[in-house]
Design an enzyme around this catalytic site. Structure first.
Site, PDB file in Angstrom:
ATOM      1  N   GLY A  11       0.842  -1.203   0.000  1.00 50.34           N
ATOM      2  CA  GLY A  11       0.000   0.000   0.000  1.00 50.34           C
ATOM      3  C   GLY A  11       0.873   1.247   0.000  1.00 50.34           C
ATOM      4  O   GLY A  11       2.097   1.156   0.132  1.00 50.34           O
ATOM      5  N   ILE A  51      -4.902 -10.624   7.385  1.00 50.95           N
ATOM      6  CA  ILE A  51      -5.163 -10.193   8.771  1.00 50.95           C
ATOM      7  C   ILE A  51      -6.548 -10.592   9.281  1.00 50.95           C
ATOM      8  O   ILE A  51      -6.798 -10.576  10.477  1.00 50.95           O
ATOM      9  CB  ILE A  51      -4.925  -8.673   8.989  1.00 50.95           C
ATOM     10  CG1 ILE A  51      -5.909  -7.809   8.207  1.00 50.95           C
ATOM     11  CG2 ILE A  51      -3.490  -8.283   8.744  1.00 50.95           C
ATOM     12  CD1 ILE A  51      -5.968  -6.360   8.715  1.00 50.95           C
ATOM     13  N   ALA A  74      -5.820  -2.286   5.479  1.00 55.12           N
ATOM     14  CA  ALA A  74      -7.175  -1.803   5.785  1.00 55.12           C
ATOM     15  C   ALA A  74      -8.075  -1.929   4.570  1.00 55.12           C
ATOM     16  O   ALA A  74      -7.606  -2.064   3.440  1.00 55.12           O
ATOM     17  CB  ALA A  74      -7.115  -0.343   6.226  1.00 55.12           C
ATOM     18  N   THR A 115      -7.538   6.920  11.581  1.00 54.97           N
ATOM     19  CA  THR A 115      -8.010   7.932  10.633  1.00 54.97           C
ATOM     20  C   THR A 115      -8.671   9.142  11.302  1.00 54.97           C
ATOM     21  O   THR A 115      -9.206   9.039  12.410  1.00 54.97           O
ATOM     22  CB  THR A 115      -9.038   7.257   9.673  1.00 54.97           C
ATOM     23  OG1 THR A 115      -9.655   8.249   8.872  1.00 54.97           O
ATOM     24  CG2 THR A 115     -10.136   6.535  10.443  1.00 54.97           C
ATOM     25  N   ASP A 116      -8.670  10.250  10.577  1.00 56.14           N
ATOM     26  CA  ASP A 116      -9.404  11.452  11.000  1.00 56.14           C
ATOM     27  C   ASP A 116     -10.916  11.190  10.964  1.00 56.14           C
ATOM     28  O   ASP A 116     -11.686  11.920  11.583  1.00 56.14           O
ATOM     29  CB  ASP A 116      -9.047  12.642  10.095  1.00 56.14           C
ATOM     30  CG  ASP A 116      -9.235  12.348   8.609  1.00 56.14           C
ATOM     31  OD1 ASP A 116      -9.161  11.163   8.209  1.00 56.14           O
ATOM     32  OD2 ASP A 116      -9.448  13.300   7.838  1.00 56.14           O
ATOM     33  N   TYR A 139     -16.796   3.120   7.756  1.00 54.37           N
ATOM     34  CA  TYR A 139     -15.324   3.065   7.755  1.00 54.37           C
ATOM     35  C   TYR A 139     -14.777   3.616   9.080  1.00 54.37           C
ATOM     36  O   TYR A 139     -13.961   2.958   9.738  1.00 54.37           O
ATOM     37  CB  TYR A 139     -14.786   3.880   6.570  1.00 54.37           C
ATOM     38  CG  TYR A 139     -13.285   4.083   6.585  1.00 54.37           C
ATOM     39  CD1 TYR A 139     -12.415   3.040   6.284  1.00 54.37           C
ATOM     40  CD2 TYR A 139     -12.739   5.325   6.904  1.00 54.37           C
ATOM     41  CE1 TYR A 139     -11.041   3.224   6.301  1.00 54.37           C
ATOM     42  CE2 TYR A 139     -11.369   5.521   6.915  1.00 54.37           C
ATOM     43  CZ  TYR A 139     -10.525   4.466   6.618  1.00 54.37           C
ATOM     44  OH  TYR A 139      -9.161   4.661   6.642  1.00 54.37           O
ATOM     45  N   LYS A 143     -12.713   1.577  11.985  1.00 55.56           N
ATOM     46  CA  LYS A 143     -11.348   1.938  12.385  1.00 55.56           C
ATOM     47  C   LYS A 143     -11.302   2.260  13.885  1.00 55.56           C
ATOM     48  O   LYS A 143     -10.344   1.903  14.567  1.00 55.56           O
ATOM     49  CB  LYS A 143     -10.850   3.143  11.571  1.00 55.56           C
ATOM     50  CG  LYS A 143     -10.658   2.901  10.093  1.00 55.56           C
ATOM     51  CD  LYS A 143      -9.557   1.916   9.751  1.00 55.56           C
ATOM     52  CE  LYS A 143      -8.174   2.429  10.051  1.00 55.56           C
ATOM     53  NZ  LYS A 143      -7.117   1.503   9.572  1.00 55.56           N
TER      54      LYS A 143
HETATM   55  N1  LIG Z   1      -5.853   6.482   2.310  1.00 56.74           N
HETATM   56  C1  LIG Z   1      -6.202   7.469   3.142  1.00 56.74           C
HETATM   57  O1  LIG Z   1      -6.538   8.570   2.723  1.00 56.74           O
HETATM   58  C2  LIG Z   1      -6.136   7.227   4.631  1.00 56.74           C
HETATM   59  C3  LIG Z   1      -6.501   8.278   5.506  1.00 56.74           C
HETATM   60  C4  LIG Z   1      -6.419   8.053   6.880  1.00 56.74           C
HETATM   61  C5  LIG Z   1      -5.995   6.832   7.370  1.00 56.74           C
HETATM   62  N2  LIG Z   1      -5.676   5.832   6.500  1.00 56.74           N
HETATM   63  C6  LIG Z   1      -5.213   4.539   7.028  1.00 56.74           C
HETATM   64  O2  LIG Z   1      -3.842   4.414   6.676  1.00 56.74           O
HETATM   65  C7  LIG Z   1      -3.526   3.035   6.472  1.00 56.74           C
HETATM   66  C8  LIG Z   1      -2.798   2.867   5.149  1.00 56.74           C
HETATM   67  O3  LIG Z   1      -3.641   3.307   4.087  1.00 56.74           O
HETATM   68  P1  LIG Z   1      -3.159   3.244   2.564  1.00 56.74           P
HETATM   69  O4  LIG Z   1      -3.803   4.387   1.863  1.00 56.74           O
HETATM   70  O5  LIG Z   1      -1.677   3.080   2.513  1.00 56.74           O
HETATM   71  O6  LIG Z   1      -3.878   1.905   2.093  1.00 56.74           O
HETATM   72  P2  LIG Z   1      -3.664   1.058   0.742  1.00 56.74           P
HETATM   73  O7  LIG Z   1      -2.741   1.767  -0.198  1.00 56.74           O
HETATM   74  O8  LIG Z   1      -5.008   0.665   0.247  1.00 56.74           O
HETATM   75  O9  LIG Z   1      -2.895  -0.244   1.259  1.00 56.74           O
HETATM   76  C9  LIG Z   1      -3.510  -1.195   2.068  1.00 56.74           C
HETATM   77  C10 LIG Z   1      -2.619  -2.427   2.101  1.00 56.74           C
HETATM   78  O10 LIG Z   1      -3.235  -3.411   2.932  1.00 56.74           O
HETATM   79  C11 LIG Z   1      -3.302  -4.647   2.226  1.00 56.74           C
HETATM   80  N3  LIG Z   1      -4.467  -5.384   2.701  1.00 56.74           N
HETATM   81  C12 LIG Z   1      -5.759  -5.066   2.509  1.00 56.74           C
HETATM   82  N4  LIG Z   1      -6.560  -5.964   3.113  1.00 56.74           N
HETATM   83  C13 LIG Z   1      -5.734  -6.869   3.722  1.00 56.74           C
HETATM   84  C14 LIG Z   1      -5.948  -8.017   4.494  1.00 56.74           C
HETATM   85  N5  LIG Z   1      -7.184  -8.462   4.757  1.00 56.74           N
HETATM   86  N6  LIG Z   1      -4.871  -8.711   4.962  1.00 56.74           N
HETATM   87  C15 LIG Z   1      -3.617  -8.297   4.671  1.00 56.74           C
HETATM   88  N7  LIG Z   1      -3.343  -7.205   3.937  1.00 56.74           N
HETATM   89  C16 LIG Z   1      -4.395  -6.500   3.448  1.00 56.74           C
HETATM   90  C17 LIG Z   1      -3.398  -4.245   0.765  1.00 56.74           C
HETATM   91  O11 LIG Z   1      -3.017  -5.289  -0.082  1.00 56.74           O
HETATM   92  P3  LIG Z   1      -3.909  -5.637  -1.425  1.00 56.74           P
HETATM   93  O12 LIG Z   1      -4.155  -4.350  -2.112  1.00 56.74           O
HETATM   94  O13 LIG Z   1      -3.047  -6.585  -2.180  1.00 56.74           O
HETATM   95  O14 LIG Z   1      -5.184  -6.241  -0.907  1.00 56.74           O
HETATM   96  C18 LIG Z   1      -2.403  -3.071   0.743  1.00 56.74           C
HETATM   97  O15 LIG Z   1      -1.075  -3.542   0.697  1.00 56.74           O
HETATM   98  C19 LIG Z   1      -4.848   2.276   6.604  1.00 56.74           C
HETATM   99  O16 LIG Z   1      -4.941   1.757   7.899  1.00 56.74           O
HETATM  100  C20 LIG Z   1      -5.911   3.340   6.434  1.00 56.74           C
HETATM  101  O17 LIG Z   1      -7.094   3.025   7.123  1.00 56.74           O
HETATM  102  C21 LIG Z   1      -5.723   6.013   5.140  1.00 56.74           C
END
Ligand SMILES: NC(=O)c1ccc[n+]([C@@H]2O[C@H](COP(=O)([O-])OP(=O)(O)OC[C@H]3O[C@@H](n4cnc5c(N)ncnc54)[C@H](OP(=O)(O)O)[C@@H]3O)[C@@H](O)[C@H]2O)c1
Length: 307
Positions: A11, A51, A74, A115-116, A139, A143
């Site tokens: 991710g 997970i 996530a 998250t916010d 969501y 979280k």
């Molecule tokens: N994106 C935002 O704007 C944002 C804002 C606030 C907080 N967050 C939090 O920040 C964190 C990182 O977000 P990100 O944007 O980097 O997410 P991302 O790019 O979507 O990456 C998520 C990663 O988790 C893996 N994954 C998903 N489901 C899984 C499972 N069941 N078991 C194992 N691995 C799994 C995905 O692999 P695959 O793709 O191969 O499934 C991917 O490698 C998350 O906790 C998110 O809630 C994100």
């Protein structure tokens, strides 16, 4: 060198965490010479670990027995979470529980990325770690539930709340990121509508990864807010992308009500960290500086404008 398992390593945040943790770093200060200069990062992709499956989590993490486990995995598609609440809870809440339990078993620090969107957006000034959460959507609820599971299941934990992530790897879950979507749409000459009534601090995953590394070096635990400094609406963020890139885009502000999404989002979700302040650590740089750094790293800005 402490070993750090990074779950969700493909991710956008996981990718930057792995590369930032692997960079050799100087001790934080001359008085803290004994602290680790770097970390051994162990990337765990979705192919390596599931997970939602306690058996997979246990087997993989017991085999590695890392000192620190960062859970970046996530279900991040906020609107889809509304239609699939079971799946949202399975990944974001129960997945967090399984990882936290494994952390407790190997006495590892459990780092959970939150998250916010745990806040309702009713405030008009930044949310601190002391503000009570009240999520508006599935969501955010999933979280927050993950946060509670981590707090209850693993005594040594660090919960990092962040917002509006974008990074060079692009969001796996969302298929790209906001910045790339804007650039792509503008290049296609499409009219672009972006909400002007949701205010946040978009955050570059490289900046976030570097700050998380600093917290790990300082052995910080508990709940902490980490997001870019300053604030903007998604519309202002888009406008700045086009200004920096010199693109004449057909960009139009729209209200959330007119735009219409499945999930309700907080109107205001800017995060402030009183904890960072108390620890005497610097805040993340302003969102517009981070955006410029991202565009430079992606090669979008002419060389002379690079930092
Ligand atoms: N994106 C935002 O704007 C944002 C804002 C606030 C907080 N967050 C939090 O920040 C964190 C990182 O977000 P990100 O944007 O980097 O997410 P991302 O790019 O979507 O990456 C998520 C990663 O988790 C893996 N994954 C998903 N489901 C899984 C499972 N069941 N078991 C194992 N691995 C799994 C995905 O692999 P695959 O793709 O191969 O499934 C991917 O490698 C998350 O906790 C998110 O809630 C994100």
């Amino acid at each position: 060198m402490p070993r750090v398992a990074v779950i969700g390593s493909t991710g956008q945040l996981g990718f930057d965490l792995v590369r930032v943790l692997r960079e050799p770093s100087l001790p934080l200060s001359p008085t803290r010479k004994g602290e680790p200069a770097g970390f051994e990062a162990i990337p765990l992709s979705h192919r390596d670990i599931e997970i939602t499956d306690p058996g997979s989590v246990h087997t993989v993490l017991m085999a590695i027995r890392p000192e620190i486990i960062i859970n970046c995995a996530a279900f991040v598609r906020v609107d889809e979470c509304e239609d699939h609440p079971e799946e949202a809870l399975r990944v974001n809440a129960l997945g967090a529980l399984h990882v936290a339990r494994a952390c407790a078993e190997v006495d590892a620090l459990c780092v959970f990325i939150s998250t916010d969107y745990v806040f309702d957006g009713g405030k008009t000034e930044p949310y601190t770690e002391e503000d009570p959460p009240r999520p508006l959507n599935v969501y955010g609820i999933s979280k927050l539930c993950g946060e509670y599971f981590v707090r209850a299941s693993c005594p040594r934990h660090l919960i990092v709340r962040t917002s509006g992530l974008y990074g060079v790897a692009g969001s796996r879950g969302k298929g790209g990121n906001f910045v790339e979507t804007m650039i792509h749409m503008a290049r296609e000459g499409k009219p672009i509508r972006v909400v002007d009534d949701q205010v946040l601090a978009p955050t570059y995953t490289k900046d976030l990864a570097e700050k998380i590394k600093e917290l790990l070096q300082g052995q910080v635990s508990g709940v902490i807010h980490l997001a870019s400094s300053g604030q903007c609406s998604w519309y202002e963020f888009a406008r700045r992308i086009f200004e920096l890139m010199g693109i004449q885009a057909d960009l139009n502000p729209v209200t959330s009500r007119v735009y219409g999404t499945r999930a309700q989002r907080p109107a205001y979700s800017v995060l402030r960290s009183t904890r960072l302040e108390k620890l005497g650590l610097m805040s993340l740089r302003p969102w517009y500086e981070a955006l410029e750094a991202y565009l430079s790293e992606k090669g979008y800005l002419p060389l002379e404008e690079k930092n």
